[in-house]
Design an enzyme around this catalytic site. Sequence first.
Site, PDB file in Angstrom:
ATOM      1  N   ASN A 208       0.853  -1.195   0.000  1.00 16.73           N
ATOM      2  CA  ASN A 208       0.000   0.000   0.000  1.00 16.73           C
ATOM      3  C   ASN A 208       0.891   1.247   0.000  1.00 16.73           C
ATOM      4  O   ASN A 208       2.107   1.137  -0.044  1.00 16.73           O
ATOM      5  CB  ASN A 208      -0.940  -0.021   1.205  1.00 16.73           C
ATOM      6  CG  ASN A 208      -0.162  -0.138   2.501  1.00 16.73           C
ATOM      7  OD1 ASN A 208       0.605   0.750   2.841  1.00 16.73           O
ATOM      8  ND2 ASN A 208      -0.327  -1.244   3.201  1.00 16.73           N
ATOM      9  N   ASP A 274      -4.481  -6.616   5.231  1.00 15.30           N
ATOM     10  CA  ASP A 274      -5.461  -7.493   5.883  1.00 15.30           C
ATOM     11  C   ASP A 274      -5.388  -8.912   5.333  1.00 15.30           C
ATOM     12  O   ASP A 274      -5.796  -9.860   5.990  1.00 15.30           O
ATOM     13  CB  ASP A 274      -6.872  -6.929   5.696  1.00 15.30           C
ATOM     14  CG  ASP A 274      -7.069  -5.687   6.567  1.00 15.30           C
ATOM     15  OD1 ASP A 274      -6.586  -5.697   7.711  1.00 15.30           O
ATOM     16  OD2 ASP A 274      -7.665  -4.702   6.087  1.00 15.30           O
ATOM     17  N   LYS A 284       8.792 -17.814 -10.321  1.00 14.87           N
ATOM     18  CA  LYS A 284       8.069 -16.710 -10.965  1.00 14.87           C
ATOM     19  C   LYS A 284       6.860 -17.262 -11.721  1.00 14.87           C
ATOM     20  O   LYS A 284       7.003 -18.209 -12.502  1.00 14.87           O
ATOM     21  CB  LYS A 284       9.006 -15.993 -11.942  1.00 14.87           C
ATOM     22  CG  LYS A 284       8.363 -14.810 -12.609  1.00 14.87           C
ATOM     23  CD  LYS A 284       9.266 -14.186 -13.644  1.00 14.87           C
ATOM     24  CE  LYS A 284       8.485 -13.173 -14.448  1.00 14.87           C
ATOM     25  NZ  LYS A 284       9.160 -12.765 -15.653  1.00 14.87           N
ATOM     26  N   PHE A 330      -3.738   3.028  14.891  1.00 11.98           N
ATOM     27  CA  PHE A 330      -4.100   4.082  13.944  1.00 11.98           C
ATOM     28  C   PHE A 330      -5.328   3.606  13.191  1.00 11.98           C
ATOM     29  O   PHE A 330      -5.647   2.417  13.178  1.00 11.98           O
ATOM     30  CB  PHE A 330      -2.949   4.366  12.967  1.00 11.98           C
ATOM     31  CG  PHE A 330      -2.063   5.491  13.417  1.00 11.98           C
ATOM     32  CD1 PHE A 330      -1.201   5.314  14.486  1.00 11.98           C
ATOM     33  CD2 PHE A 330      -2.087   6.732  12.783  1.00 11.98           C
ATOM     34  CE1 PHE A 330      -0.388   6.346  14.927  1.00 11.98           C
ATOM     35  CE2 PHE A 330      -1.286   7.774  13.204  1.00 11.98           C
ATOM     36  CZ  PHE A 330      -0.429   7.576  14.278  1.00 11.98           C
ATOM     37  N   LYS A 344     -14.046   1.191  15.482  1.00  9.43           N
ATOM     38  CA  LYS A 344     -12.771   0.442  15.450  1.00  9.43           C
ATOM     39  C   LYS A 344     -12.125   0.364  16.832  1.00  9.43           C
ATOM     40  O   LYS A 344     -11.618  -0.690  17.211  1.00  9.43           O
ATOM     41  CB  LYS A 344     -11.817   1.098  14.437  1.00  9.43           C
ATOM     42  CG  LYS A 344     -10.817   0.123  13.866  1.00  9.43           C
ATOM     43  CD  LYS A 344     -10.050   0.696  12.682  1.00  9.43           C
ATOM     44  CE  LYS A 344     -10.675   0.354  11.355  1.00  9.43           C
ATOM     45  NZ  LYS A 344      -9.913   0.826  10.192  1.00  9.43           N
ATOM     46  N   LYS A 348     -11.221  -3.223  18.381  1.00 10.41           N
ATOM     47  CA  LYS A 348      -9.826  -3.671  18.576  1.00 10.41           C
ATOM     48  C   LYS A 348      -9.444  -3.710  20.050  1.00 10.41           C
ATOM     49  O   LYS A 348      -8.553  -4.447  20.448  1.00 10.41           O
ATOM     50  CB  LYS A 348      -8.869  -2.744  17.835  1.00 10.41           C
ATOM     51  CG  LYS A 348      -9.174  -2.627  16.327  1.00 10.41           C
ATOM     52  CD  LYS A 348      -8.047  -3.138  15.491  1.00 10.41           C
ATOM     53  CE  LYS A 348      -8.327  -2.940  14.009  1.00 10.41           C
ATOM     54  NZ  LYS A 348      -7.378  -3.613  13.154  1.00 10.41           N
TER      55      LYS A 348
HETATM   56  O1  PMT Z   1       3.288   5.993   6.413  1.00 11.95           O
HETATM   57  P1  PMT Z   1       2.755   7.341   5.945  1.00 11.95           P
HETATM   58  O2  PMT Z   1       2.895   7.539   4.461  1.00 11.95           O
HETATM   59  O3  PMT Z   1       3.306   8.480   6.761  1.00 11.95           O
HETATM   60  O4  PMT Z   1       1.167   7.333   6.218  1.00 11.95           O
HETATM   61  C1  PMT Z   1       0.688   7.260   7.518  1.00 11.95           C
HETATM   62  C2  PMT Z   1      -0.535   6.321   7.622  1.00 11.95           C
HETATM   63  C3  PMT Z   1      -1.697   6.912   6.846  1.00 11.95           C
HETATM   64  C4  PMT Z   1      -0.200   4.930   7.084  1.00 11.95           C
HETATM   65  C5  PMT Z   1      -0.852   6.197   9.159  1.00 11.95           C
HETATM   66  O5  PMT Z   1      -1.155   7.477   9.651  1.00 11.95           O
HETATM   67  C6  PMT Z   1      -2.028   5.239   9.414  1.00 11.95           C
HETATM   68  O6  PMT Z   1      -3.169   5.578   9.341  1.00 11.95           O
HETATM   69  N1  PMT Z   1      -1.680   3.953   9.738  1.00 11.95           N
HETATM   70  C7  PMT Z   1      -2.643   2.855   9.923  1.00 11.95           C
HETATM   71  C8  PMT Z   1      -3.037   2.308   8.586  1.00 11.95           C
HETATM   72  C9  PMT Z   1      -4.015   1.145   8.719  1.00 11.95           C
HETATM   73  O7  PMT Z   1      -3.658   0.021   8.451  1.00 11.95           O
HETATM   74  O8  PMT Z   1      -5.184   1.448   9.217  1.00 11.95           O
HETATM   75  P2  PMT Z   1      -6.410   0.412   9.444  1.00 11.95           P
HETATM   76  O9  PMT Z   1      -7.554   1.276   9.812  1.00 11.95           O
HETATM   77  O10 PMT Z   1      -6.553  -0.510   8.286  1.00 11.95           O
HETATM   78  O11 PMT Z   1      -5.925  -0.460  10.685  1.00 11.95           O
HETATM   79  C10 PMT Z   1      -6.213  -0.089  12.029  1.00 11.95           C
HETATM   80  C11 PMT Z   1      -5.065  -0.462  12.939  1.00 11.95           C
HETATM   81  O12 PMT Z   1      -4.908  -1.878  12.973  1.00 11.95           O
HETATM   82  C12 PMT Z   1      -3.714   0.097  12.547  1.00 11.95           C
HETATM   83  O13 PMT Z   1      -3.059   0.493  13.732  1.00 11.95           O
HETATM   84  C13 PMT Z   1      -3.000  -1.081  11.892  1.00 11.95           C
HETATM   85  O14 PMT Z   1      -1.596  -0.982  12.119  1.00 11.95           O
HETATM   86  C14 PMT Z   1      -3.606  -2.256  12.647  1.00 11.95           C
HETATM   87  N2  PMT Z   1      -3.709  -3.490  11.856  1.00 11.95           N
HETATM   88  C15 PMT Z   1      -4.434  -3.530  10.713  1.00 11.95           C
HETATM   89  C16 PMT Z   1      -4.572  -4.739  10.034  1.00 11.95           C
HETATM   90  C17 PMT Z   1      -3.926  -5.885  10.557  1.00 11.95           C
HETATM   91  N3  PMT Z   1      -4.025  -7.058   9.912  1.00 11.95           N
HETATM   92  N4  PMT Z   1      -3.219  -5.822  11.670  1.00 11.95           N
HETATM   93  C18 PMT Z   1      -3.103  -4.646  12.349  1.00 11.95           C
HETATM   94  O15 PMT Z   1      -2.446  -4.581  13.390  1.00 11.95           O
END
Ligand code: PMT
Length: 403
Positions: A208, A274, A284, A330, A344, A348
């Site tokens: 991403n 995810d 390949k 985040f 969320k 979580k």
């Molecule tokens: O890296 P930059 O370019 O500076 O951009 C910053 C950012 C936009 C990436 C950052 O600010 C941000 O939002 N990070 C979280 C991105 C994300 O995966 O968000 P989410 O809403 O999908 O996930 C929620 C939380 O669960 C996040 O803390 C993520 O790390 C965590 N997660 C998600 C999926 C997963 N399978 N395991 C996780 O731990």
Amino acid sequence: MLQNKHILIGITGGIAAYKICTLIRDFKKSGAEVKVIATPNALNFVTKLTLQNLSQNEVYIEEFDVKNWKPEHISLADWADMMLIAPASANTIGKIAQGLADNLLTSVACAFSKKIIIAPAMNCNMWNNETVQENLKTLQRRGAEILEPENGFLACGYMGKGRLCSLDKIYNAIEEALNYSQTLKGQKVVITAGGTIEEIDPVRYISNYSSGKMGLALAKSAYDMGAEVVFITTKDFDVPFKKVLVKSALDMQNAANEEFETANYIIMAAAVADYRVKEYSQQKMKKCEQDSITLEFVKNPDILAELCKRKMDCYEDKSACNCKPVIVGFCAESENLLENAKAKIAKKGCDFLIANDISRKDIGFGVNDNEVIVLSKNGDILKLDKAPKNIIARKILECISTI
Ligand code: PMT
């Protein structure tokens, strides 16, 4: 804001040296004490008398101009709260990076254990020189902050990157560095950053747009606030604290699990995939006859949710879950930011959730600014207006460290 702070300014031989005169006056106006070390070459561009009058202090040039029992390079290093080197020439940058101490400025830098901010200025070809860039990375890795030069018309007649950054930028960086409180001293802060890389075969992957900048800003701020930082990242930055370089969500989960028990804070700024492909192809994948192909994906673990569960399982009394580690997630949303963030944080089970709108081009993924909403599990909500990621990072850390 700078009242009674001791700022030591090192000036090297470059045309931008004249701009530092304005900066000295601004620091003095803000109540700071300023001392200046000029290299002999710097005095080709500004006079000792000018620097002396503006700083209202003696100007230091000679290394062996000893006035008391303590050598000058040690007493100046002891006196200062921080050191600024501006303009920093390629020559001085190289010497400091290699630990050379052949004049007063480089000797002080070598003996300096507090924060150093370096604002380089030089010809654009010199700036792009590989050795100069490696030297800067070395200094950055050891904790120096580099204020990169700007693009523009250079005194040598070239157009390009090399012009000293704005005086406002230098002033703000100094102010920020001096006003950092050491509130995270003795605390271990684990931070994840960057987008995970889920490989399909030896040449392809899904990922991403996360650049790791938000996570890096948090890690640097936590470090400046005195924390022991563990930076789990998919992007390879030069940092002065422990870095664990990972690729996939599974790698990231292993690294985070390893730090869990000793962490005081875990902050998940990484954009974790995810899903990953069900079967990684060792070879390949070949182009086939059909016009379309189907890849099957399986769910990755939710690292954040599992860490929160592990924390809950540690405590028999669930109401005692204010205890360590404080877990911060985040939340990247492209619509209904607050509503989705509220759902969320409940799902979580983390202590805080930092929500950002990734549909905007001026904040979120890849750029230098962010604007966030901080939600706490108690239902408190705090909006942090758009600002550079380092400012947002510091405010987030101040906010989560007050519970
Ligand atoms: O890296 P930059 O370019 O500076 O951009 C910053 C950012 C936009 C990436 C950052 O600010 C941000 O939002 N990070 C979280 C991105 C994300 O995966 O968000 P989410 O809403 O999908 O996930 C929620 C939380 O669960 C996040 O803390 C993520 O790390 C965590 N997660 C998600 C999926 C997963 N399978 N395991 C996780 O731990």
